[in-house]
Design an enzyme around this catalytic site. Structure first.
Site, PDB file in Angstrom:
ATOM      1  N   GLU A 185       0.867  -1.181   0.000  1.00 48.16           N
ATOM      2  CA  GLU A 185       0.000   0.000   0.000  1.00 48.16           C
ATOM      3  C   GLU A 185       0.904   1.231   0.000  1.00 48.16           C
ATOM      4  O   GLU A 185       1.935   1.232   0.670  1.00 48.16           O
ATOM      5  CB  GLU A 185      -0.887   0.057   1.254  1.00 48.16           C
ATOM      6  CG  GLU A 185      -1.980  -0.989   1.295  1.00 48.16           C
ATOM      7  CD  GLU A 185      -1.548  -2.267   1.990  1.00 48.16           C
ATOM      8  OE1 GLU A 185      -0.445  -2.275   2.592  1.00 48.16           O
ATOM      9  OE2 GLU A 185      -2.294  -3.263   1.940  1.00 48.16           O
ATOM     10  N   TYR A 219       8.053   2.148  -7.376  1.00 49.82           N
ATOM     11  CA  TYR A 219       7.390   0.853  -7.503  1.00 49.82           C
ATOM     12  C   TYR A 219       7.055   0.544  -8.965  1.00 49.82           C
ATOM     13  O   TYR A 219       7.189  -0.598  -9.418  1.00 49.82           O
ATOM     14  CB  TYR A 219       6.128   0.822  -6.629  1.00 49.82           C
ATOM     15  CG  TYR A 219       6.437   1.002  -5.154  1.00 49.82           C
ATOM     16  CD1 TYR A 219       7.500   0.330  -4.571  1.00 49.82           C
ATOM     17  CD2 TYR A 219       5.677   1.842  -4.347  1.00 49.82           C
ATOM     18  CE1 TYR A 219       7.809   0.496  -3.225  1.00 49.82           C
ATOM     19  CE2 TYR A 219       5.968   2.011  -2.998  1.00 49.82           C
ATOM     20  CZ  TYR A 219       7.040   1.337  -2.450  1.00 49.82           C
ATOM     21  OH  TYR A 219       7.348   1.503  -1.125  1.00 49.82           O
TER      22      TYR A 219
HETATM   23  C1  LIG Z   1      10.505   6.437  -1.673  1.00 47.57           C
HETATM   24  C2  LIG Z   1      11.972   6.325  -1.261  1.00 47.57           C
HETATM   25  C3  LIG Z   1      12.182   5.045  -0.445  1.00 47.57           C
HETATM   26  C4  LIG Z   1      12.847   6.248  -2.540  1.00 47.57           C
HETATM   27  O1  LIG Z   1      14.183   6.011  -2.160  1.00 47.57           O
HETATM   28  P1  LIG Z   1      15.399   6.720  -2.926  1.00 47.57           P
HETATM   29  O2  LIG Z   1      16.646   6.077  -2.503  1.00 47.57           O
HETATM   30  O3  LIG Z   1      15.316   8.190  -2.765  1.00 47.57           O
HETATM   31  O4  LIG Z   1      15.051   6.359  -4.452  1.00 47.57           O
HETATM   32  P2  LIG Z   1      16.083   5.979  -5.608  1.00 47.57           P
HETATM   33  O5  LIG Z   1      17.160   7.017  -5.667  1.00 47.57           O
HETATM   34  O6  LIG Z   1      16.499   4.560  -5.435  1.00 47.57           O
HETATM   35  O7  LIG Z   1      15.178   6.139  -6.901  1.00 47.57           O
HETATM   36  C5  LIG Z   1      14.537   5.032  -7.510  1.00 47.57           C
HETATM   37  C6  LIG Z   1      13.374   5.520  -8.341  1.00 47.57           C
HETATM   38  O8  LIG Z   1      12.412   6.175  -7.499  1.00 47.57           O
HETATM   39  C7  LIG Z   1      11.807   7.269  -8.203  1.00 47.57           C
HETATM   40  N1  LIG Z   1      12.229   8.535  -7.606  1.00 47.57           N
HETATM   41  C8  LIG Z   1      13.198   8.718  -6.670  1.00 47.57           C
HETATM   42  N2  LIG Z   1      13.274  10.026  -6.318  1.00 47.57           N
HETATM   43  C9  LIG Z   1      12.337  10.668  -7.052  1.00 47.57           C
HETATM   44  C10 LIG Z   1      11.928  12.029  -7.128  1.00 47.57           C
HETATM   45  N3  LIG Z   1      12.485  12.997  -6.369  1.00 47.57           N
HETATM   46  N4  LIG Z   1      10.902  12.355  -7.965  1.00 47.57           N
HETATM   47  C11 LIG Z   1      10.321  11.408  -8.718  1.00 47.57           C
HETATM   48  N5  LIG Z   1      10.660  10.081  -8.685  1.00 47.57           N
HETATM   49  C12 LIG Z   1      11.669   9.733  -7.873  1.00 47.57           C
HETATM   50  C13 LIG Z   1      12.354   7.173  -9.624  1.00 47.57           C
HETATM   51  O9  LIG Z   1      11.522   6.302 -10.354  1.00 47.57           O
HETATM   52  C14 LIG Z   1      13.719   6.539  -9.390  1.00 47.57           C
HETATM   53  O10 LIG Z   1      14.225   5.905 -10.529  1.00 47.57           O
HETATM   54  P3  LIG Z   1      15.152   6.745 -11.566  1.00 47.57           P
HETATM   55  O11 LIG Z   1      16.324   7.214 -10.754  1.00 47.57           O
HETATM   56  O12 LIG Z   1      15.525   5.757 -12.614  1.00 47.57           O
HETATM   57  O13 LIG Z   1      14.333   7.889 -12.044  1.00 47.57           O
HETATM   58  C15 LIG Z   1      12.433   7.578  -0.453  1.00 47.57           C
HETATM   59  O14 LIG Z   1      12.104   8.738  -1.191  1.00 47.57           O
HETATM   60  C16 LIG Z   1      11.802   7.691   0.925  1.00 47.57           C
HETATM   61  O15 LIG Z   1      12.336   7.164   1.890  1.00 47.57           O
HETATM   62  N6  LIG Z   1      10.661   8.397   1.028  1.00 47.57           N
HETATM   63  C17 LIG Z   1       9.970   8.584   2.317  1.00 47.57           C
HETATM   64  C18 LIG Z   1       9.373   7.306   2.825  1.00 47.57           C
HETATM   65  C19 LIG Z   1       8.435   6.674   1.801  1.00 47.57           C
HETATM   66  O16 LIG Z   1       7.667   7.357   1.157  1.00 47.57           O
HETATM   67  N7  LIG Z   1       8.522   5.341   1.683  1.00 47.57           N
HETATM   68  C20 LIG Z   1       7.657   4.574   0.817  1.00 47.57           C
HETATM   69  C21 LIG Z   1       6.425   4.205   1.567  1.00 47.57           C
HETATM   70  S1  LIG Z   1       5.286   3.296   0.566  1.00 47.57           S
END
Ligand SMILES: CC(C)(COP(=O)(O)OP(=O)(O)OC[C@H]1O[C@@H](n2cnc3c(N)ncnc32)[C@H](O)[C@@H]1OP(=O)(O)O)[C@@H](O)C(=O)NCCC(=O)NCCS
Length: 163
Positions: free
Chosen positions: A109, A121
């Protein structure tokens, strides 16, 4: 950066990450429970290592393995470390471990407003299959229910690699 199973020694840092990542973070004792009492929980972290510095836990994930299903319970990356592939690698590693443990598909979710996580995702092939109305009691926000119908171990192994 090292991806490895979470231990009880990580829980303080994991709690810090959750506190700054979610409106209603999991409390410390939830991670303690998953690590000590839930044999169906797969708990991993990403650890950042700088020469001469103590290691820092920069991301965490909990996945529940329910027969052939991997249900993502939580995933978060420390704010200063986002946007450099850590979330992607940790998710891939956890899904790979889930596949090795017998999971064939995954579900989760995610808040309807959380476009960043949804993008992550979708990159893995998760698709929205439903909406859980007012799923989050803190803000009454809807959850999107997303599923990944097949865990492809080769692709996950690739995504879990650096670069
Ligand atoms: C969601 C989260 C886990 C992503 O982790 P991250 O290490 O920053 O993400 P990554 O650098 O591995 O990016 C992977 C993909 O995520 C998406 N993404 C990451 N940052 C993004 C941004 N600022 N805007 C849009 N898409 C983004 C992209 O699809 C990216 O792939 P790409 O680099 O080929 O474009 C992180 O932002 C986070 O901890 N957020 C707060 C907690 C949360 O929302 N958790 C998920 C709960 S369901």
């Amino acid at each position: 950066m090292l991806l490895r199973p979470m231990t009880l020694a990580d829980v303080d840092q994991v709690e810090e990450i959750e506190q700054v990542s979610f409106p209603t973070p999991w409390p410390k004792n939830a991670f303690h429970y998953e690590l000590t009492h839930n044999r169906h929980a797969l708990c991993w972290v990403a650890e950042w290592n700088e020469p001469g510095q103590p290691p820092v836990v920069v991301a965490d994930i909990v996945v529940w393995l329910i027969i052939d299903e991997a249900h993502i319970g939580t995933l978060a990356v420390r704010p200063g470390y986002r946007g450099q592939g850590i979330g992607e690698r940790l998710l891939a590693q956890a899904l790979l471990e889930s596949a090795r443990a017998g999971a064939t598909h995954a579900l989760l979710e995610v808040r309807a407003s959380n476009r960043v996580a949804q993008n992550l995702y979708r990159k893995f092939g998760f698709e929205q299959v439903g909406i859980r109305t007012a799923y989050y009691s803190d803000t009454q926000e809807d959850a999107l229910l997303m599923t990944l119908p097949a865990l492809d171990a080769d692709r996950l192994a690739e995504l879990a690699q650096p670069g």
